[in-house]
Design an enzyme around this catalytic site. Structure first.
Site, short mmCIF file in Angstrom:
data_model
loop_
_atom_site.label_atom_id
_atom_site.label_comp_id
_atom_site.label_asym_id
_atom_site.label_seq_id
_atom_site.Cartn_x
_atom_site.Cartn_y
_atom_site.Cartn_z
N THR A 51 -85.99 -149.07 -51.11
CA THR A 51 -84.86 -148.23 -51.54
C THR A 51 -83.60 -148.67 -50.80
OG1 THR A 51 -85.33 -146.57 -49.83
CG2 THR A 51 -86.31 -146.17 -51.99
N ASP A 111 -97.34 -148.33 -42.88
CA ASP A 111 -96.46 -148.01 -41.77
C ASP A 111 -95.99 -149.26 -41.03
OD1 ASP A 111 -95.12 -147.00 -39.62
OD2 ASP A 111 -96.86 -146.00 -38.72
N TYR A 236 -72.52 -138.52 -35.88
CA TYR A 236 -73.09 -139.85 -36.14
C TYR A 236 -72.97 -140.78 -34.92
CZ TYR A 236 -75.35 -143.55 -38.55
OH TYR A 236 -76.27 -144.51 -38.86
P1 NAI Z 1 -83.48 -145.62 -47.29
O1 NAI Z 1 -84.07 -144.30 -46.94
O2 NAI Z 1 -82.98 -145.81 -48.66
O3 NAI Z 1 -84.52 -146.79 -46.99
C1 NAI Z 1 -85.49 -146.71 -45.98
C2 NAI Z 1 -86.58 -147.73 -46.21
O4 NAI Z 1 -87.48 -147.69 -45.09
C3 NAI Z 1 -87.46 -147.49 -47.44
O5 NAI Z 1 -87.80 -148.73 -48.03
C4 NAI Z 1 -88.70 -146.82 -46.86
O6 NAI Z 1 -89.89 -147.00 -47.64
C5 NAI Z 1 -88.81 -147.57 -45.56
N1 NAI Z 1 -89.61 -146.89 -44.54
C6 NAI Z 1 -89.37 -145.70 -43.94
N2 NAI Z 1 -90.35 -145.43 -43.04
C7 NAI Z 1 -91.20 -146.48 -43.07
C8 NAI Z 1 -92.40 -146.82 -42.37
N3 NAI Z 1 -92.91 -146.03 -41.42
N4 NAI Z 1 -93.02 -147.99 -42.69
C9 NAI Z 1 -92.54 -148.80 -43.66
N5 NAI Z 1 -91.40 -148.55 -44.33
C10 NAI Z 1 -90.74 -147.40 -44.04
O7 NAI Z 1 -82.32 -145.84 -46.21
P2 NAI Z 1 -81.03 -146.77 -46.13
O8 NAI Z 1 -79.84 -145.88 -46.16
O9 NAI Z 1 -81.12 -147.93 -47.05
O10 NAI Z 1 -81.14 -147.27 -44.61
C11 NAI Z 1 -81.52 -148.57 -44.24
C12 NAI Z 1 -80.75 -148.94 -42.97
O11 NAI Z 1 -79.35 -148.99 -43.27
C13 NAI Z 1 -80.90 -147.92 -41.84
O12 NAI Z 1 -80.94 -148.60 -40.61
C14 NAI Z 1 -79.60 -147.13 -41.94
O13 NAI Z 1 -79.24 -146.50 -40.74
C15 NAI Z 1 -78.64 -148.24 -42.31
N6 NAI Z 1 -77.34 -147.83 -42.85
C16 NAI Z 1 -77.26 -146.87 -43.84
C17 NAI Z 1 -76.02 -146.47 -44.31
C18 NAI Z 1 -75.90 -145.45 -45.40
O14 NAI Z 1 -74.78 -144.93 -45.60
N7 NAI Z 1 -76.94 -145.13 -46.14
C19 NAI Z 1 -74.77 -147.07 -43.80
C20 NAI Z 1 -74.97 -148.12 -42.83
C21 NAI Z 1 -76.22 -148.46 -42.36
NA NA Z 2 -83.48 -149.59 -47.12
#
Ligand code: NAI
Ligand code: NA
Length: 398
Positions: A51, A111, A236
């Site tokens: 995602t 995980d 944040y």
């Molecule tokens: P998201 O929730 O869309 O994606 C998280 C991903 O991690 C998913 O693929 C999920 O399946 C996986 N995941 C979670 N727990 C897991 C586990 N135990 N084992 C395997 N996979 C696991 O989040 P998003 O927003 O894409 O975040 C990704 C990175 O980007 C994070 O470090 C976040 O802090 C960073 N970020 C996000 C921003 C935003 O505005 N959404 C802005 C800048 C950085």
């Molecule tokens: Na992601």
């Protein structure tokens, strides 16, 4: 099954497989429309691949430079009568499209913090790819079981020194209220959040991959961070999650040392605030995002996750010339978000925002639309009254 959105707060309990597939197709089309990324990555491991920024990274690598990809994530599979999660359907669609384009794509559901999933991933790399030349670390999780000690950590989203009061919005209703978030009670709140979202697991991954000999000469690894505006600092960047990001960023020199003999390098990329499953859980931030969207769309500089990741790959990581880094050594693709004119306008709108004027002065409608699209809803191409098959396999998993 007829699948409609069913929400509880910032969580959507349902996901639409055909809508998710449409979302993936749209992202693939975008990457293709930008042309091939010369000398882009070829064999890529994405950790957190299902995602948000992770799936957008996977698509940018696969369709931007024909990369073979292995994706690791934690999702619920679709079974008879039981919906899979959005990330499951995203991956099912991604693999189908990748395979149709003749690209290698396999996935591991489990995980990522565990030693076992690391080992399974290494075995798969050895068996199919030999080595990887890019590792994207895009995990976002509320908890982590430490693989060496078995200790379970839960992250918290709290300010550190004092209570924080500011505006927040319920993006479903558009009601703007004041929220007060109490500060951490003890150092443990901070340490737990750092243990979950800091850099230790990224380091464990790179150490294990290196020890197994599956990192290619010149390997790159990138993890994602966020800074944002002063108005969200208390919750944040200066809050518990910010401490975790400080820790993630501080891991870069350690990884660079580890990768030195491979001529490898590690980066943190600071990305733009965007609607994802993770960011919608943070108080105050959704109101900021809906104002930010309004301002950036009006200026014609709005980007979503796929635009961000395509640009990160094409114009930063693989642009063939010297990479511009900030004073702390970070890649900045939040450059447009942080532009002075953008931030000034958002700050002015922030002062004015109320329930009554929100639809007008913000892009709360765009926020909401993006939120539902994360789960495969709100796509014009899809008939949501129609019966759809909920059992969609991820080809490499079943
Ligand atoms: P998201 O929730 O869309 O994606 C998280 C991903 O991690 C998913 O693929 C999920 O399946 C996986 N995941 C979670 N727990 C897991 C586990 N135990 N084992 C395997 N996979 C696991 O989040 P998003 O927003 O894409 O975040 C990704 C990175 O980007 C994070 O470090 C976040 O802090 C960073 N970020 C996000 C921003 C935003 O505005 N959404 C802005 C800048 C950085
Ligand atoms: Na992601």
């Amino acid at each position: 099954m007829i699948i409609q959105p069913r929400t509880r707060g910032f969580i959507c309990l349902t996901a639409h497989p055909e809508g998710a597939a449409q979302h993936i197709k749209d992202q693939i089309e975008y990457v293709k429309s930008k042309g091939k990324i010369a000398d882009g990555p070829k064999k890529v491991l994405v950790i957190g691949a299902s995602t948000g920024f992770g799936i957008a990274s996977r698509i940018s690598a696969a369709f931007g430079s024909d990369a073979a990809t292995i994706g690791v994530f934690f999702e619920k599979p679709a079974t008879e009568g039981k919906l899979g999660t959005a990330g499951w359907y995203n991956t099912a669609a991604f693999e189908k499209e990748a395979h149709a384009a003749g690209l290698y794509a396999k996935s591991i559901n489990g995980d990522a913090f565990s030693d076992d999933i690391k080992k399974q991933t290494i075995d798969l790399i050895k068996q199919d790819l030999g080595q990887v030349d890019l590792i994207v670390y895009s995990l976002a999780s509320p908890r982590r079981t430490h693989p060496k000690t078995g200790v379970q950590y839960a992250s918290v989203l709290k300010p550190i020194d004092q209570a924080f009061t500011n505006k927040t919005v319920d993006f479903h209703t558009g009601v703007v209220t004041d929220i007060t978030i109490q500060p951490v009670e003890n150092q443990e709140d901070i340490d737990n959040t750092v243990a979950v979202m800091g850099g230790e697991d990224w380091k464990f991954w790179i150490e294990d991959l290196k020890a197994a000999g599956v990192l290619a000469e010149g390997v790159k690894t990138v993890a994602y961070s966020y800074i944002g505006p002063e108005l969200t600092y208390p919750i944040y960047r200066n809050g518990t999650i910010g401490r975790a990001k400080d820790n993630l960023e501080a891991t870069v020199p350690t990884l660079n040392e580890l990768l030195k003999d491979l001529n490898g390098v590690s980066y943190v990329s600071v990305n733009k605030a965007l609607v994802t499953q993770s960011s919608s859980a943070i108080p105050v931030v959704p109101l900021y995002i809906s104002l930010l969207y309004k301002v950036m769309k009006a200026k014609g500089i709005h980007e979503g996750t796929i635009e961000q990741m395509q640009r990160l790959f094409a114009e930063r990581l693989y642009n063939g010339s010297d990479l511009q880094l900030d004073e702390k050594g970070r890649i900045r693709v939040d450059d447009l978000e942080m532009r002075e004119d953008v931030q000034k306008e958002v700050a002015a709108l922030w002062e004015q925002a109320t329930t009554e004027n929100l639809e007008e002065i913000s892009d709360i409608a765009g926020y909401r639309n993006d939120f539902f699209q994360l789960f495969g809803f709100n796509f014009d191409e899809i008939d949501y009254e129609k019966d759809t098959n909920e059992v969609v396999p991820v080809p490499s998993i079943g």
